[in-house]
Scaffold this active site. Structure first.
Site, PDB file in Angstrom:
ATOM      1  N   CYS A 110       0.838  -1.206   0.000  1.00 39.13           N
ATOM      2  CA  CYS A 110       0.000   0.000   0.000  1.00 39.13           C
ATOM      3  C   CYS A 110       0.876   1.261   0.000  1.00 39.13           C
ATOM      4  O   CYS A 110       1.541   1.545  -0.976  1.00 39.13           O
ATOM      5  CB  CYS A 110      -0.998  -0.034   1.155  1.00 39.13           C
ATOM      6  SG  CYS A 110      -2.376   1.106   0.908  1.00 39.13           S
ATOM      7  N   HIS A 213      -3.854  -4.909   0.540  1.00 37.22           N
ATOM      8  CA  HIS A 213      -3.357  -5.365   1.845  1.00 37.22           C
ATOM      9  C   HIS A 213      -3.412  -6.883   1.941  1.00 37.22           C
ATOM     10  O   HIS A 213      -4.362  -7.430   2.505  1.00 37.22           O
ATOM     11  CB  HIS A 213      -4.166  -4.723   2.978  1.00 37.22           C
ATOM     12  CG  HIS A 213      -3.797  -3.306   3.246  1.00 37.22           C
ATOM     13  ND1 HIS A 213      -2.731  -2.955   4.045  1.00 37.22           N
ATOM     14  CD2 HIS A 213      -4.313  -2.142   2.784  1.00 37.22           C
ATOM     15  CE1 HIS A 213      -2.625  -1.639   4.080  1.00 37.22           C
ATOM     16  NE2 HIS A 213      -3.570  -1.122   3.320  1.00 37.22           N
ATOM     17  N   GLU A 215      -1.838  -8.765   3.878  1.00 34.52           N
ATOM     18  CA  GLU A 215      -1.741  -9.239   5.265  1.00 34.52           C
ATOM     19  C   GLU A 215      -3.111  -9.382   5.906  1.00 34.52           C
ATOM     20  O   GLU A 215      -3.276 -10.134   6.856  1.00 34.52           O
ATOM     21  CB  GLU A 215      -0.853  -8.289   6.093  1.00 34.52           C
ATOM     22  CG  GLU A 215      -1.516  -7.029   6.612  1.00 34.52           C
ATOM     23  CD  GLU A 215      -1.711  -5.961   5.537  1.00 34.52           C
ATOM     24  OE1 GLU A 215      -1.299  -6.188   4.384  1.00 34.52           O
ATOM     25  OE2 GLU A 215      -2.307  -4.907   5.860  1.00 34.52           O
TER      26      GLU A 215
END
Ligand code: MN
Length: 252
Positions: A110, A213, A215
């Site tokens: 990001c 994202h 994660e």
């Protein structure tokens, strides 16, 4: 072999008596799940500590967060520019330069991908809703764990191999994006509106950036071994392990 991976953090002050270190826990979980140890690096660390950590670490994650200061790519602030963090910009730009010198694997997420582009000489859209044509909203209205738009990954690229797919369904939590791509970066993934969603720095062993994202898919990682987001972290940790082995060999 358990690689040591540095993750950058931000600072929060609002509502607190003193500045605090800030990082979403999913980053730590996603780094550690494939068998690495996460170490947080903050804007409060001294430059010599940053270099010490780089000397012993095997990989770097540039995490999400504030907007990069537009002065870093030669622009005046746009009215819709979000919060900036000058201390963090300075720390991460120095860190990235030193990590690249060491040919350390870097995963830029990001803001991290935007910072990677700026560090290598590119520029950013300061505010996508007012600067990029099209009606795709990159700041998703769906829940944090939901996927929002698609990304097309370049066929035959290393990223397609890592993800195991050229057609991804990703989340989207950004109001900025890559405008002018840095000359040393290659675009490897695009949203439906043409915005760059994934990049590679082919001059380095393992340097990739994604605008979404990955994660935050960590909840599904435990159950779905084939998730593209999970595969990205596994590939990154494997690259860090290989980097660690190269470091040992140089040591001998
Ligand atoms: Mn997006």
């Amino acid at each position: 072999m358990r690689p040591l991976i540095l993750a950058t953090t931000s600072t929060a002050e609002e509502g607190l008596r003193t500045p605090h270190v800030l990082l979403g826990s999913p980053y730590v979980i996603a780094i550690e799940q494939p068998g690495a140890t996460a170490v947080l690096l903050t804007p409060a660390h001294r430059a010599e500590s940053r270099r010490h950590l780089l000397d012993v670490a095997h990989g770097l994650v540039l995490t999400g967060g504030e907007d990069v200061a537009p002065s870093r790519y030669g622009e005046e602030p746009h009215p819709a520019l979000g919060e900036v963090n000058l201390a963090r910009d300075e720390m991460e730009l120095a860190l990235l330069e030193e990590a690249l010198e060491r040919r350390m694997p870097v995963l830029a997420i990001c803001r991290g991908m935007q910072l990677l582009n700026v560090a290598m000489g590119g520029s950013l859209y300061q505010d996508l809703p007012s600067q990029l044509e099209g009606d795709l909203l990159h700041e998703q209205e769906a829940a944090v764990n939901a996927r929002w738009h698609r990304a097309r990954i370049e066929e035959g690229s290393r990223l397609e191999e890592i993800f195991g797919s050229a057609d991804l369904h990703i989340n989207s939590f950004h109001h900025q994006g890559v405008k002018r791509l840095a000359p040393t970066l290659r675009a490897r993934g695009w949203a439906e509106d043409g915005l760059i969603e994934a990049v590679e720095a082919p001059d380095y062993p393992w340097v990739f950036g994604v605008q979404w994202h990955p994660e935050r898919g960590e909840a599904e990682m435990e159950s779905d071994r084939r998730s593209p987001d999970r595969r990205l972290f596994w590939a990154f940790v494997e690259a860090c392990r290989e980097h660690a082995e190269r470091m040992l060999n140089v040591g001998f």
